[in-house]
Motif scaffolding. Structure first.
Motif, PDB file in Angstrom:
ATOM      1  N   VAL A 144       0.811  -1.207   0.000  1.00  0.00           N
ATOM      2  CA  VAL A 144       0.000   0.000   0.000  1.00  0.00           C
ATOM      3  C   VAL A 144       0.848   1.263   0.000  1.00  0.00           C
ATOM      4  CG1 VAL A 144      -0.173   0.088   2.525  1.00  0.00           C
ATOM      5  CG2 VAL A 144      -1.977   1.099   1.111  1.00  0.00           C
ATOM      6  N   ASP A 145       2.050   1.222   0.555  1.00  0.00           N
ATOM      7  CA  ASP A 145       2.903   2.407   0.631  1.00  0.00           C
ATOM      8  C   ASP A 145       3.867   2.533  -0.548  1.00  0.00           C
ATOM      9  OD1 ASP A 145       1.870   3.425   3.027  1.00  0.00           O
ATOM     10  OD2 ASP A 145       3.051   2.000   4.193  1.00  0.00           O
ATOM     11  N   LEU A 146       3.742   1.682  -1.530  1.00  0.00           N
ATOM     12  CA  LEU A 146       4.497   1.808  -2.782  1.00  0.00           C
ATOM     13  C   LEU A 146       3.512   2.232  -3.864  1.00  0.00           C
ATOM     14  CD1 LEU A 146       7.016   1.559  -4.540  1.00  0.00           C
ATOM     15  CD2 LEU A 146       6.526  -0.883  -4.793  1.00  0.00           C
ATOM     16  N   LEU A 193      -0.208  14.242  -5.022  1.00  0.00           N
ATOM     17  CA  LEU A 193       0.533  14.909  -3.955  1.00  0.00           C
ATOM     18  C   LEU A 193      -0.348  15.314  -2.771  1.00  0.00           C
ATOM     19  CD1 LEU A 193       2.823  17.230  -6.141  1.00  0.00           C
ATOM     20  CD2 LEU A 193       3.396  15.024  -5.124  1.00  0.00           C
ATOM     21  N   ASP A 194      -1.650  15.104  -2.865  1.00  0.00           N
ATOM     22  CA  ASP A 194      -2.532  15.471  -1.753  1.00  0.00           C
ATOM     23  C   ASP A 194      -2.269  14.635  -0.512  1.00  0.00           C
ATOM     24  OD1 ASP A 194      -3.725  17.517  -3.092  1.00  0.00           O
ATOM     25  OD2 ASP A 194      -5.425  16.321  -3.817  1.00  0.00           O
ATOM     26  N   ASN A 195      -1.797  13.402  -0.710  1.00  0.00           N
ATOM     27  CA  ASN A 195      -1.590  12.492   0.417  1.00  0.00           C
ATOM     28  C   ASN A 195      -0.124  12.395   0.840  1.00  0.00           C
ATOM     29  OD1 ASN A 195      -4.351  11.828   0.431  1.00  0.00           O
ATOM     30  ND2 ASN A 195      -4.019  10.289  -1.184  1.00  0.00           N
ATOM     31  N   VAL A 196       0.727  13.298   0.324  1.00  0.00           N
ATOM     32  CA  VAL A 196       2.152  13.216   0.651  1.00  0.00           C
ATOM     33  C   VAL A 196       2.390  13.500   2.128  1.00  0.00           C
ATOM     34  CG1 VAL A 196       4.373  14.350   0.259  1.00  0.00           C
ATOM     35  CG2 VAL A 196       2.962  13.711  -1.681  1.00  0.00           C
ATOM     36  N   GLN A 197       1.642  14.409   2.712  1.00  0.00           N
ATOM     37  CA  GLN A 197       1.912  14.805   4.085  1.00  0.00           C
ATOM     38  C   GLN A 197       1.499  13.750   5.108  1.00  0.00           C
ATOM     39  OE1 GLN A 197      -0.217  16.205   2.082  1.00  0.00           O
ATOM     40  NE2 GLN A 197      -2.207  16.583   3.057  1.00  0.00           N
ATOM     41  N   TYR A 198       0.712  12.769   4.702  1.00  0.00           N
ATOM     42  CA  TYR A 198       0.282  11.733   5.637  1.00  0.00           C
ATOM     43  C   TYR A 198       1.356  10.655   5.786  1.00  0.00           C
ATOM     44  CZ  TYR A 198      -4.205  13.974   4.824  1.00  0.00           C
ATOM     45  OH  TYR A 198      -5.213  14.904   4.714  1.00  0.00           O
ATOM     46  N   PHE A 249       8.698   3.921   4.848  1.00  0.00           N
ATOM     47  CA  PHE A 249       8.679   5.062   3.945  1.00  0.00           C
ATOM     48  C   PHE A 249       7.517   4.910   2.971  1.00  0.00           C
ATOM     49  CE2 PHE A 249      13.158   4.717   5.165  1.00  0.00           C
ATOM     50  CZ  PHE A 249      13.448   6.014   5.539  1.00  0.00           C
ATOM     51  N   LYS A 250       6.989   6.039   2.572  1.00  0.00           N
ATOM     52  CA  LYS A 250       6.011   6.064   1.478  1.00  0.00           C
ATOM     53  C   LYS A 250       6.793   6.362   0.202  1.00  0.00           C
ATOM     54  CE  LYS A 250       1.968   7.805   2.132  1.00  0.00           C
ATOM     55  NZ  LYS A 250       0.841   8.750   2.341  1.00  0.00           N
ATOM     56  N   VAL A 251       6.821   5.404  -0.705  1.00  0.00           N
ATOM     57  CA  VAL A 251       7.658   5.475  -1.906  1.00  0.00           C
ATOM     58  C   VAL A 251       6.774   5.755  -3.115  1.00  0.00           C
ATOM     59  CG1 VAL A 251       9.332   4.283  -3.361  1.00  0.00           C
ATOM     60  CG2 VAL A 251       9.303   3.867  -0.887  1.00  0.00           C
ATOM     61  N   TYR A 252       7.108   6.815  -3.853  1.00  0.00           N
ATOM     62  CA  TYR A 252       6.407   7.163  -5.094  1.00  0.00           C
ATOM     63  C   TYR A 252       7.307   6.759  -6.269  1.00  0.00           C
ATOM     64  CZ  TYR A 252       2.988   9.884  -2.460  1.00  0.00           C
ATOM     65  OH  TYR A 252       1.991  10.277  -1.598  1.00  0.00           O
ATOM     66  N   LEU A 253       6.893   5.762  -7.013  1.00  0.00           N
ATOM     67  CA  LEU A 253       7.631   5.284  -8.185  1.00  0.00           C
ATOM     68  C   LEU A 253       6.909   5.797  -9.431  1.00  0.00           C
ATOM     69  CD1 LEU A 253       9.721   3.661  -9.698  1.00  0.00           C
ATOM     70  CD2 LEU A 253       8.401   1.579  -9.240  1.00  0.00           C
ATOM     71  N   PRO A 305       9.939  13.717   5.710  1.00  0.00           N
ATOM     72  CA  PRO A 305      10.997  12.717   5.940  1.00  0.00           C
ATOM     73  C   PRO A 305      10.590  11.292   5.585  1.00  0.00           C
ATOM     74  CG  PRO A 305      10.746  14.170   7.829  1.00  0.00           C
ATOM     75  CD  PRO A 305       9.607  14.478   6.929  1.00  0.00           C
ATOM     76  N   HIS A 306       9.294  11.024   5.569  1.00  0.00           N
ATOM     77  CA  HIS A 306       8.843   9.655   5.318  1.00  0.00           C
ATOM     78  C   HIS A 306       8.548   9.397   3.841  1.00  0.00           C
ATOM     79  CE1 HIS A 306       5.214  12.152   6.034  1.00  0.00           C
ATOM     80  NE2 HIS A 306       4.697  11.415   5.060  1.00  0.00           N
ATOM     81  N   VAL A 307       8.910  10.304   2.948  1.00  0.00           N
ATOM     82  CA  VAL A 307       8.589  10.182   1.521  1.00  0.00           C
ATOM     83  C   VAL A 307       9.878  10.050   0.716  1.00  0.00           C
ATOM     84  CG1 VAL A 307       7.569  11.338  -0.482  1.00  0.00           C
ATOM     85  CG2 VAL A 307       6.413  11.428   1.725  1.00  0.00           C
ATOM     86  N   LYS A 308       9.870   9.109  -0.231  1.00  0.00           N
ATOM     87  CA  LYS A 308      10.968   8.925  -1.180  1.00  0.00           C
ATOM     88  C   LYS A 308      10.395   8.908  -2.590  1.00  0.00           C
ATOM     89  CE  LYS A 308      14.057   8.378   2.094  1.00  0.00           C
ATOM     90  NZ  LYS A 308      15.059   9.434   2.384  1.00  0.00           N
TER      91      LYS A 308
END
Length: 679
Positions: A88-90, A108-113, A120-124, A148-151
């Motif tokens: 779910v976090d990829l 990008l609306d959910n980046v701050q969560y 980490f929440k990873v955006y590929l 900090p939790h986003v890559k």
């Protein structure tokens, strides 16, 4: 269970099982082990080189339940879900299908969560270069300073399309195409693990057909397994790929080495009947020539599995290195011309025929066996025969002209030898009277062609205008040698030279002063000569009464003007004078350059010439009288025509054009003597 293709089944699950891209894996492994993680990574490269695979392994390393490291466990729930594509976090995004700015904002609306399961929440984002400009602008701020939790893991096949603002916010890794040897080695491992029979040459063919893409190689292997029925043979794989049998390539090079054109055309015809790709055939031919060149330099060097090692070494020993390099260079040049041929088969045939046509006639083996002395004699005989055949085919006029040139050259060489012998005798202290007794110096005049005699007897000042200064400088050398060949000098000259030792210092000082004055005069005349004009020699004192329309050109030549002011004044004509008021007319095309500064300089130059205060008026209009500039152009044209006419009427030029059927290029004629300024 449904069949899973090899490209998905054999996708690497960690960095240590990947093939190739060592420069990227090394940097990522060190960053993970040392916990030096960046917030955005960009992977660039062509299709099938491992961009998405590396991104997924990196996501697994970041979210493994055992901790961040370069070796994820692969068995925890996070690793399994990432492998199965349901973590779910990829968040995997296909930028090619979500190019609008609304899609990026929604993403990008959910980046701050915070992440739901992982660390980490990873955006590929795959094919990130397909995003619109507005989408890139919406992504910039978050990409630069994410939580900090986003890559962010970005992948693209065309990094040139990415804005520089995006590139500056990412760590960029450029993935390379994998060589055919590396691809063939991985295919060997895969087929061995799948227990599928194969031939080494077939793996090489698949590796070359993949063009550096491992995914393409695995897909072609899937196709080859289905085509060959589970047994990958070289002939079957060649038939599937439409590539040429490597044995045919070896046979083509063998026939090239033997110079057998009929067999070459027969082989090409067989390839055409089989529907072979002649572009690939030319590439295979170049690969074989490359292997042969390596074997000639390093006989123990490894040979690729594409060809038989023994056959490659045999061809390398039978073919000379010069032939191999010639064939290779012609093949390289033919690659870009192959598409211009009427058809590919005709272009391939012409390539091989060109190799035969320009191949050196002497075989490499003969060059090694032939002794140096015999080889030199053979070369001399061949050169003599070729020269005799060429002379037999020449017109009689050309042969006669060449005979004149050769006799002139021999005479000049003989004169040079005599001059050198006389100089050596003088250097050794031999008396002047003894020079005539030298046995090698003849007393009679040598036979010199008529053209040379004309050059010796003609005075320098009467030489035609096209004669160059170096030729004139050489005239005294030949005349000096000719004079020294006449015999002993007159005794009166020796007595006079002996009787004047006391006056030598005085004469030397006078000669030095004369030479200094001459050098000063020459240095003063150099600028005028450089501009193509001789210096003014009138030296007269001009008065206002002398300033008329007819004398304006002469007056202008004595004016002290330079630069743009000189150019403007050269396009003026004198109109009239009323007392000290002077009126000039300037051509319409030069009016844009006239201003108060240039007009003031002209007035000052005229006042300095006439010695009185003047009032200068310059009108703009058409000039009916010839300006100094037009006068200069007309005289230069006439001077040029005189030089051309003098060349056309010259007897030597006429004889040369007749003997060699030549034509005088009038555009290349330049007068030697500059035109003189009207005074």
């Amino acid at each position: 269970m449904a069949y899973q293709v090899l490209a998905r089944k054999w996708r690497p699950q960690n960095f240590h099982t990947m093939v190739g891209q060592e420069h990227v894996l090394r940097a990522l492994v060190h960053a993970l082990d040392e916990q030096r993680l960046h917030h955005a990574y960009l992977f660039a490269g062509t299709r099938g080189v491992g961009k998405t695979t590396i991104a997924r392994i990196l996501a697994r390393c970041l979210n493994c339940e055992e901790g961040v490291s370069s070796t994820p466990c692969g068995v925890c729930s996070s690793c399994v879900e990432i492998t199965e594509g349901r973590f779910v976090d990829l968040i995997e995004v296909d930028a090619a299908s979500r190019t609008k700015v609304e899609d990026t904002r929604e993403l990008l609306d959910n980046v701050q969560y915070a992440p739901t399961r992982g660390r980490f929440k990873v955006y590929l984002i795959d094919e990130v270069h397909m995003l619109s400009t507005s989408s890139f602008n919406a992504l910039l701020k978050t990409l630069e300073e994410p939580p900090p939790h986003v890559k962010f893991l970005l992948a693209t096949t065309d990094p040139q399309k990415l804005p520089i603002t995006v590139l500056s916010r990412c760590l960029q890794f450029n993935l390379k195409n994998m060589p055919a040897e590396q691809v063939a080695g991985h295919l060997r491992h895969v087929l061995t693990s799948e227990t599928i029979a194969f031939a080494e040459a077939s793996l090489w063919q698949l590796g070359r057909a993949a063009k550096g893409s491992m995914r393409d190689a695995l897909s072609l292997t899937d196709q080859a397994i289905a085509f060959c029925g589970g047994d990958l043979t070289e002939s079957a794989v060649n038939q599937m790929l439409g590539s040429i049998d490597q044995g045919k390539v070896v046979e083509i090079v063998s026939q090239l080495q033997q110079g057998n054109a009929s067999e070459l055309l027969k082989l090409i015809g067989e390839l055409g009947e089989q529907g072979q790709d002649f572009t690939g055939a030319l590439e295979d031919l170049l690969s074989l020539l490359h292997q042969m060149a390596i074997c000639q330099v390093l006989p123990e060097a490894p040979v690729s599995v594409q060809f038989d090692r023994a056959k490659v070494k045999e061809l390398a020993q039978q073919t000379s290195p010069a032939d191999v390099q010639l064939f290779y260079q012609m093949g390289i040049m033919a690659r870009k011309d192959l598409e211009l041929a009427p058809d590919l088969q005709a272009g391939f045939e012409m390539t091989l025929l060109r190799m035969l046509a320009f191949r050196p006639q002497q075989h490499a083996g003969q060059m090694k066996i032939t002794e140096p002395q015999t080889q030199t004699q053979t070369h001399t005989q061949t050169h003599t025969q070729t020269q005799a055949q060429a002379q037999a085919q020449m017109p009689e006029s050309i042969i006669a002209a060449e005979a004149v040139v050769e006799s002139a050259a021999e005479s000049l060489v003989e004169q040079a030898k005599q001059v050198k012998q006389v100089d050596e005798s003088a250097a050794q202290g031999m008396p002047v009277t003894e020079m005539a007794s030298v046995p090698d110096a003849p007393h009679e005049e040598p036979s010199v062609p008529e053209a040379v005699l004309v050059q010796e007897t003609a005075p320098v000042q009467d030489s035609p205008p096209w004669e160059e200064e170096p030729m004139q400088a050489q005239q005294p050398v030949f005349n000096h040698a000719h004079e020294e060949q006449q015999g002993e000098p007159e005794p009166q000259l020796e007595q006079a030279a002996a009787a004047e030792p006391a006056s030598a210092p005085e004469s030397e000082s006078e000669s030095e002063s004369e030479s200094e004055s001459e050098s000063e005069s020459e240095s003063e005349s150099e600028p005028a000569v450089a501009e193509g004009l001789m210096p003014a020699k009138s030296g007269r004192d001009w008065t206002l009464a002398d300033l008329t329309q007819e004398n304006w050109v002469k007056v202008f030549n004595d004016l002290n003007l330079s630069g743009m002011t000189h150019g403007i004044a050269s396009n003026m004509v004198f109109a009239q004078r009323q007392g000290t008021k002077l009126q000039f007319t300037l051509q319409q095309g030069q009016s844009s350059m006239l201003n108060d500064t240039h007009q003031g300089r002209m007035r000052e130059a005229l006042e300095a010439m006439f010695g009185c205060n003047l009032e200068l008026t310059i009108n703009i209009g058409k000039t009916q009288i010839e300006t100094p500039f037009a006068n200069r152009q007309r005289r230069e044209t006439e001077h040029q025509q005189q030089a051309i006419i003098a060349l056309e009427n010259d007897a030597n030029v006429a004889s040369l054009t007749t003997a060699f059927n030549g034509q005088l290029d009038t555009n290349s004629v330049l007068p030697v003597n500059p035109i003189e300024i009207e005074t």
